[in-house]
Scaffold this active site. Structure first.
Site, short mmCIF file in Angstrom:
data_model
loop_
_atom_site.label_atom_id
_atom_site.label_comp_id
_atom_site.label_asym_id
_atom_site.label_seq_id
_atom_site.Cartn_x
_atom_site.Cartn_y
_atom_site.Cartn_z
N SER A 86 25.27 -7.49 52.01
CA SER A 86 26.43 -7.04 52.77
C SER A 86 27.62 -7.00 51.84
O SER A 86 27.62 -7.63 50.76
CB SER A 86 26.76 -7.95 53.97
OG SER A 86 25.72 -7.96 54.91
N ASP A 111 14.23 -26.90 51.83
CA ASP A 111 13.38 -27.37 50.73
C ASP A 111 11.93 -27.30 51.19
O ASP A 111 11.63 -27.43 52.38
CB ASP A 111 13.68 -28.83 50.35
CG ASP A 111 14.97 -28.99 49.56
OD1 ASP A 111 15.25 -28.12 48.71
OD2 ASP A 111 15.70 -29.96 49.81
#
Length: 762
Positions: free
Chosen positions: A247, A322
């Site tokens: 964007s 993670d």
């Protein structure tokens, strides 16, 4: 995330058709905007007072309600009228219920989606929401259900897949919000798992990191780095999707605008598909007076404007996840969730989802595998408590930068860089995310982390918008984001940066600019210059001269300015050269297996330039000769870039066998490329191709006037296939025109002349 969703829809389409849905279900006959609006049932609805909906010529609704609850209900009613078919498939994806309509081919996908747990997270989050937010969600879902209950004809998607509507709930809306907020980083990490057992994995990772966070290298820098390690994948497409997130957004101070007030421009980059993921709307209730872009099926204004403030956003690629190796944990550390996956035309599947203290064991899912046989848990902020909906609601009511910043405190996923322009003269850029407090210099580059506990666990402290970078009124007179980190933070914001092409071009135009107006902003949104393509072109020209092939470099390529305009000959020739050059370069290096990955990587041009310099003179000669052959063939078949590079308005069903051609609703030339401000991403090709990802909505707001808000969608507002409003904004998009979405009553009445009124039960 949207292209991942689009690919999921394509999977459903193909699976359902193979599974036995009717090939004879024809696309609906064309219908006008007037007919579509007139078909909206308006009597006997669950509103406390009449709700006015005004429509413009592009079927954009402007809703006025006497209560917030009625406003939310009307939004649900209108979203369903415009996008019910699209919303239903997205809802099923978020809940892992695709096989229920698509059959056995979607069962593994459902199990994987359920393992990630978007719906479980939504169910856990809903009870903790503020009462006002729960009411807003519930009323939106009630509006959707009220519309469905009054339907005389179901949308095409329902009829094609031969399924009946089911009631909507607030959980459905929240689950889709979780899916839409999926973390780029864990998607990339899952894709990289297949490389972690290689002996040269540390060198591979070092090279990935060298491409991130730096400026564009020169040829000399590329030459110096020619002996570097191999880069196999930095952004791998996983779960059938695209690990990109793009964007642009910028705001300019009033001291530098023609109106004397700040201006904002924003254009999200998502999958190019129809219906567009966004729909346009205006809303006025006692608490809200706002116009902007809403994700279909969600009651929030993701990008927009109120009387006081305009906001745009870009994906930060925030590191909110993670992968944790939980192989060493005892069985007692896991809990088990049992679910049933309904499967059309097959036996239902009973599944067990193991949840560790760090999150679900993602390697138990059938679509995720670790070559080392480790049990890996997905630890993701999106599985915890956060409240993006309240944040967006408060932001839409904010009267200034400070209130908007405070509204983002509960915001977690996806991490965004918000760009703001305020009527009081402020401009700002800030980070909205929830991130573990990882120290700088920590081994954050490891794809798989060991379990941590106690003081060693960075997840014990979560950073929010109040402790992440926000910049207000910088001296340079503008703020801008193109997915780059907003500023240095107390914790690493991301692992995988985007190339600096777009932000460099945006800043190069804003830095000297004065008297900025809408025409300036619109022209910059359509800018097609690519600095990295110029570096690659120069590298190719130099290599050709060294190989004795300089005479084959045409003047149109040697003198090309780097602009991917639709009428550019130079852009066509460079892309033809890339298409022919790439395969022999990686064949010579013994890395042909990585080409499909890196060819769709944001840094591909810089990697190809460097890897060309790694070849021996004999290898370079062979590769360049093949490149010139492909370039010359492309140049003979096509005259300009737009002849070869196209935008096609494709419904996801266009990927279905036999009938796919029915679902293509436009095919036009376009400018732009992978890392231009007007992004239209593509794979290397010396033949006609279609952009799959890029700029697909635009906004420009001038804070001098509450009515000066201009929007456009690539495609159209209406999701009813073949309707006039399904693709009527494509010509506007091509010309660089916009639809005005005003805020004042006089301007709304003038621009939205068609009126329908939702009336309460007697």
């Amino acid at each position: 995330m949207t292209r991942r969703i689009s690919t999921l829809l394509s999977t459903v389409a193909v699976a359902a058709l193979i599974g036995g849905c009717s090939l004879l279900t024809s696309v609906p006959e064309p219908v006008t905007v007037e007919s579509r609006i007139a078909g909206l049932e308006t009597e006997g609805l669950d509103v406390s007072a009449p709700v006015e909906i005004r429509w413009n010529a592009h079927m954009v609704p402007w809703i006025t309600a006497e209560s917030d609850a009625d406003g939310a209900y009307a939004l649900g009613y209108v979203h369903a009228h415009l996008r019910l078919g699209q919303m239903e498939i997205l809802r099923r994806a978020a809940s892992g219920q695709l096989a229920e309509v698509a059959g056995p081919l979607a069962a593994d996908l459902d199990q994987t989606l359920r393992t990630i747990g978007y719906r479980r997270a939504a169910e856990a989050n809903y009870p903790a929401l503020p009462a006002e937010t729960k009411l807003w969600l519930d009323r939106f879902a009630e509006g959707v259900n009220a519309y469905v209950a009054r339907l005389d004809e179901l949308p095409h998607e329902y009829r094609l897949f031969a399924f009946e509507p089911k009631p909507w709930s607030a959980i459905d809306v929240l689950a889709f919000g979780r899916l839409a907020g999926s973390d780029v980083n864990w998607l990339v990490s899952i894709g990289l798992l297949g490389l972690t057992d290689r002996e040269d994995w540390p060198e591979i990772w070092d090279e990935v990191m060298r491409f991130n966070g730096g400026s564009l290298p020169s040829i000399a820098e590329l030459e110096a780095d020619r002996d570097g390690g191999r880069l196999l994948a930095a952004l791998l497409f996983t779960l059938g999707g695209d690990a990109r997130a793009g964007s642009n957004a910028w705001a300019v101070s009033g001291a530098r605008t023609a109106s004397g007030a700040p201006m904002l421009a924003t254009d999200p980059h998502l999958g190019i598909t129809v219906p567009n993921i966004w729909l346009l709307a205006g809303l006025k209730t006692p608490s809200f007076e706002v116009v902007g872009m809403m994700p279909a099926g969600m009651p929030v204004f993701g990008l927009g404007r109120n009387r006081h403030l305009a906001w745009g956003a870009t994906n930060l690629r925030a590191r909110s996840s993670d992968l944790i190796d939980v192989s060493g944990l005892p069985d007692s550390a896991f809990t088990t969730v049992r679910e049933e996956v309904p499967i059309r035309f097959g036996f239902d599947r009973d599944i067990e989802i193991r949840v560790s203290p760090y999150g679900p064991v993602i390697t138990d899912a059938p679509m995720v595998d670790d070559p080392q046989g480790r049990q890996l848990a997905l630890r993701w902020v999106g599985q915890g408590g956060s409240d993006e909906l309240s944040a967006y609601m408060d932001a839409a009511r904010a009267t200034g930068v400070g209130e908007f910043h405070a509204a983002m405190e509960s915001f977690a996923i996806p991490g965004l860089a918000f760009v703001l322009a305020a009527a009081d003269g402020d401009i700002a850029i800030g980070t909205a995310a929830r991130l573990p407090a990882r120290p700088h210099g920590a081994p954050g580059g490891l794809v798989v982390q060991p379990p941590e506990s106690g003081e060693a666990d960075p997840w014990n402290t979560m950073l929010t918008a109040s402790s992440l970078p926000w910049i207000v009124n910088p001296e340079k007179g503008f703020v801008a984001s193109a997915n780059n980190p907003t500023a240095e933070a107390v914790t690493p914001l991301t692992i995988f940066d985007t190339p600096p092409d777009r932000i460099a071009v945006i800043e190069s135009h804003l830095r000297p600019a004065g008297n900025v107006d809408r025409e300036f902003m619109a022209k910059l949104q359509r800018n097609t210059h690519s600095p990295s393509a110029v570096v690659l072109r120069d590298t190719i020209v130099e290599a050709a001269e060294k190989a004795g092939l300089g005479s084959r470099v045409p003047d149109e390529l040697a003198e090309w300015n780097g602009d991917y305009e639709a009428d550019s000959r130079g852009a066509l020739l460079l892309e033809g050269m890339i298409a022919g050059l790439a395969t022999p370069v990686y064949e010579a290096l013994g890395e042909v297996d990585v080409l499909e990955v890196v060819s769709r990587w944001a840094w591909f041009r810089m990697k190809l330039a460097r890897d060309l310099l790694r070849l021996t003179p004999e290898q370079a000669l062979t590769a360049l000769e093949k490149g010139f052959e492909e370039m010359e063939a492309a140049g003979e078949e096509f005259a300009i870039w737009g002849d070869m590079h196209r935008v096609q308005l494709r419904h996801p069903l266009a990927n279905a066998p036999v009938i796919g051609g029915r679902y293509i609703f436009g095919d036009v030339p376009t400018g732009g490329s992978n890392e231009t401000v007007m992004k239209s991403a593509h794979s290397p090709a010396g033949e006609r191709h279609w952009a799959f990802y890029g700029s697909q909505a635009r906004q420009i707001s001038d804070m001098a006037d509450p009515d000066e808000n201009h929007f456009v969608l690539l495609g159209g507002q209406d999701g009813w296939l073949n309707a006039e409003g399904f693709s009527d904004q494509l010509p506007l998009w091509q010309r660089g025109d916009y639809i005005r979405l005003p805020l004042t009553r006089t301007a709304v009445e003038a621009g939205f002349p068609t009126v329908t009124v939702l009336r309460p039960k007697e």
